[in-house]
Structures are given as C-alpha cells and as structure tokens.
Design an enzyme around this catalytic site. Structure first.
Site, short mmCIF file in Angstrom:
data_model
loop_
_atom_site.label_atom_id
_atom_site.label_comp_id
_atom_site.label_asym_id
_atom_site.label_seq_id
_atom_site.Cartn_x
_atom_site.Cartn_y
_atom_site.Cartn_z
N VAL A 19 100.43 34.12 -4.73
CA VAL A 19 100.38 33.42 -3.45
C VAL A 19 99.88 34.40 -2.39
O VAL A 19 100.41 35.51 -2.27
CB VAL A 19 101.75 32.85 -3.04
CG1 VAL A 19 101.64 32.04 -1.75
CG2 VAL A 19 102.34 31.99 -4.15
N LYS A 56 97.92 29.32 -3.22
CA LYS A 56 98.37 29.62 -4.58
C LYS A 56 97.15 29.64 -5.47
O LYS A 56 96.40 28.66 -5.52
CB LYS A 56 99.35 28.54 -5.07
CG LYS A 56 100.80 28.81 -4.73
CD LYS A 56 101.70 27.81 -5.45
CE LYS A 56 103.15 28.13 -5.21
NZ LYS A 56 104.05 27.20 -5.95
N ASP A 91 113.58 22.85 -10.33
CA ASP A 91 113.60 24.30 -10.09
C ASP A 91 114.04 24.64 -8.68
O ASP A 91 113.43 25.48 -8.00
CB ASP A 91 112.21 24.89 -10.37
CG ASP A 91 112.26 26.39 -10.62
OD1 ASP A 91 113.34 26.91 -10.97
OD2 ASP A 91 111.22 27.06 -10.46
#
Length: 442
Positions: free
Chosen positions: A174, A191, A284
């Site tokens: 990133v 990204k 996540d």
C-alpha cells in the site's frame, strides 16, 4: 548461232551485274507439255543489292530459254501457274535485317489478328477459412478477472505518483499516492500487486464497488499499468491519514480510554451493520483493518471517524464461492471465531467474534491470546476451535465493558449477540455525558 549465243550471254552478264545473280532451280520431272516461261514463279531475286527498285523481267528470247532450260519443266510449274490465276497479288515487305525477301501474307496477318483471344480464366479457388470453435471459459461471477478494470486494458503509466510506503502484506503493498493532475493535489491509498497475484485485490474491488458508507473505506476504481517488465494491478482507495487502530493501540501503552473505545466501537458496528445488510461477511476484522480518518471536532470529540477496510477476504452470502457457508478457511488465526477455525463455517457471527477481539485489544493494549505466545496453525485450531477457552478479559475493566466482551465471545455462534443488541448494550448506550474542548457528547 554462236554469235547469237554470245550476244545473249553478254546481255545476261550485264543483267546480273546490274540486278544481282540469279538462282536457277532445276525442276526435273517426267516429261510434260512445255509451258511458257514465267520468271516471276521460278527466280527469286536476292535483295543484297542496294538498288531498291525491282529488277525487270529477263529478256524473252526463245534461244535463251532453250539454252538455259533444256530439261523438261516440272509439273509444279503449271500447278503454280494455275494457283496464281486465282490468288491475289501479295505485297512483299523486305526485311531490313535478313538477306532474303520474306513474303508475308496480308490475309494470313489479318487472320492472325482477328483470331479471338482466348481469355484463360483462372479458376477461382474458394478457400474456406477453417471455423475455429472458441469455447468461452466458464467465469465465476464471484471471481473477477482482468476485465474488471474500467479501461479494459493496460496503461503505459499510472495516473498517480507513489510517494511513500504505507504498509505491506501477503496481498501486496500500500502506497500513498498523489494525482498527476496539477490542479488537484488529491491523495489516495494505492494497493498494488503484480497482475498474476492480484486476485485478492480484484475480489476487494468487486465488493467495494457496491458499498458507499461513511463507515466503510471508499474505492475510487482500479487500473492496470506497466511497471518495469511486469503488469501491475492498482486498487485506488480512500486515504485515511489517521493511521489504523493497531498503530493507535501501539502508541498508547496500557490501552485507550473507554470513551475513545466506545466511539471506535460504534463506528465499527455501524459499518458491520451496513455490510451485513448487503449479505457481505468481512471475515478479517482486526485493528490493522480499522482505519481512522480525520473529521471535524464538532462531529467527533476525538477528531476521527473509524472506517472498515481491507475486503480482500470478504464473502457474499448466496454467491457460488460462499456455497452453503462451510469448508472455508480464511482470516487471521488470532481473530478467527471458533466455528470458522474449527469447522470452516462462515456467517455474520464470525465478524462479531473478531470485533470483540479488537475491542479487547483497544481496552487493554495487549494482543488477544497474547498470553499463549506465538502458535502454529494446528495449535490455534485446538485453542480456539476445540477448547472451552475464550480470550482473557482483565478484571480491572468496568463491569459494562466486561459484559459487553462476554456477549461477543459466546462459543455458540447462534447464541452470540448481534449488531443491534450490542449497539443497545449499556457499554455503548449509556447516557453518560462527556465533554471535550468545549463540546458536549453523549
């Protein structure tokens, strides 16, 4: 008689000196009736002389004829005489390069000219192009391909200039990037990963393009660019300059204040409510993926709004990839729910468990399950998935905070509290009044 012969020879020699030599042809054949002499049918005059005028006929003397032609005439002569009566006179065209006169028939020439030209038509060969049966690949709608890009192609250069590295993971890197447009110095988080390894970023793009919430990081699009000798996939995201909650926890040894934790927790639950309403399970949730963006203090006392980021592992319920929700292994082991790490079951409840782990780290400043150290995957499965243990909740936390965390750490997913219940929990819904920099918050 001799005198006459001598005079004839003299006249003959004078004739030859002037008009050239004669070629005498002997047509010896059986006896035929003697015909009248026709010099134009027998003698061919050579054109080697420079005089272009035609020579006159030989002297017509019977003595001359009897002397030079004592043989009987050939039967060809009367035949030629007979044919000459019915044939028109032909025009002779002497050749400039040949030594003899070439006779060209006008009729033969015209006949040759008038012969119809035969147009040889080349056969048209119809070359049939082979029909190639192109079998279209079966594309899973939940697995995006390179075609997800807006321009459907590889760009020679990016529209953004990368300035510094913000983070790095298994998916790629990133970077903080600035627009090349000189009028607007817009900052974005890029990204990036090699195109052959960008499936996770493409999954994230597919999910984020459907989401527009102040509590979810915004996606501005993507691009494929040529960088060096490889093609790279860039996902253009909103830049949250307030770091992530993991950095904030690390910078504040001993944990954050409950006041700040409540603000962050409400934002995260609001974001989870939004994505769950769209059948998306994040899979996540952890402090590294909870990003802070600055806002006006009139709206937030701490000056930050929390946004959920990194949807690379997210799944959509009802999709082909999700199936019946079983048999999946995804997420960060330390934050995985028991049903996920132990049995591969994914549902909205796995995000609630991971959210509870994140709140616990914010309150304590200690990594969840930290007392067990670093474990291998099988040990994590035994600890979280097959034991009765839950993350350690310190006794020094407030009763409201401890009870709030226990509701998140229920082992049975169906008994675990949902988003609406947690938002109405006393830990978040207390009417306690806080003041900060002259502003009053509830």
């Amino acid at each position: 008689m001799e005198e006459m012969m001598r005079s004839e020879l003299v006249s003959m020699s004078s004739y030859c000196r002037r008009y050239g030599h004669l070629k005498l042809h002997d047509f010896s054949n059986p006896s035929f009736k003697k015909t009248k002499y026709s010099p134009t049918k027998v003698f061919v005059v050579s054109s080697s002389s420079s005089n272009s005028t035609s020579p006159p006929p030989l002297p017509q003397n019977p003595i001359f004829q009897s002397f030079f032609f004592p043989v009987t005439p050939s039967p060809i002569i009367p035949y030629l005489q007979h044919c000459s009566r019915n044939t028109k006179k032909r025009k002779f065209t002497p050749s400039s390069s040949s030594g003899s006169v070439k006779v060209i028939s006008r009729e033969a020439f015209n006949a040759a000219v008038k012969k119809p030209s035969v147009a040889v038509k080349k056969p048209t060969v119809a070359v049939k192009k082979p029909t190639v049966a192109v079998k279209k690949p079966i594309v899973d709608v939940n697995k995006p391909t390179v075609a997800v890009t807006h321009d459907r192609g590889v760009r020679k250069s990016s529209s953004w200039v990368k300035s510094r590295l913000l983070g790095k993971g298994g998916y790629g890197s990133v970077y903080l990037a600035t627009s090349k447009d000189g009028r607007y110095k817009t900052e974005r988080a890029i990204k990036t990963a090699e195109l052959s390894r960008a499936s996770s970023l493409m999954d994230e793009r597919r999910i984020l393009k459907r989401l527009k919430s102040p509590f979810v990081i915004y996606c501005y699009g993507d691009e494929i660019v040529r960088e060096g000798t490889s093609d790279c996939y860039n996902l253009i995201l909103e830049y949250c300059s307030g770091q992530c909650l993991a950095d904030v926890i690390e910078d504040n040894q001993g944990g954050l204040s409950e006041f700040d934790v409540k603000l962050y927790a409400k934002d995260v639950l609001s974001g989870l409510s939004y994505i769950h309403d769209r059948n998306i399970v994040h899979c996540d949730i952890k402090p590294d993926n909870l990003l802070l963006t600055p806002v006006d203090h009139r709206f937030r006392s701490n000056g930050f709004l929390t946004k959920i980021g990194d949807f690379g592992l997210a799944m959509e319920k009802g999709s082909v990839e999700y199936g019946n929700g079983c048999g999946h292994k995804r997420g960060t082991t330390r934050y995985m729910a028991p049903e996920l790490i132990g049995h591969g079951v994914i549902d909205f409840a796995v995000d609630i468990w991971a959210f509870g782990c994140s709140v616990l780290e914010m309150l304590t400043g200690v990594q969840v399950w930290g007392e067990h150290g670093d474990l291998v995957y099988d040990d994590w499965v035994s600890l979280i998935g097959h034991s009765d243990l839950i993350p350690n909740i310190p006794s020094w936390l407030s009763e409201e905070a401890k009870d709030f965390l226990k509701r998140c750490f229920v082992k049975e997913p169906n008994a675990r509290w949902g988003i609406n219940e947690l938002l109405n929990h006393p830990f978040l819904s207390s009417n306690q009044v806080f003041s900060h920099n002259g502003f009053i918050y509830e």
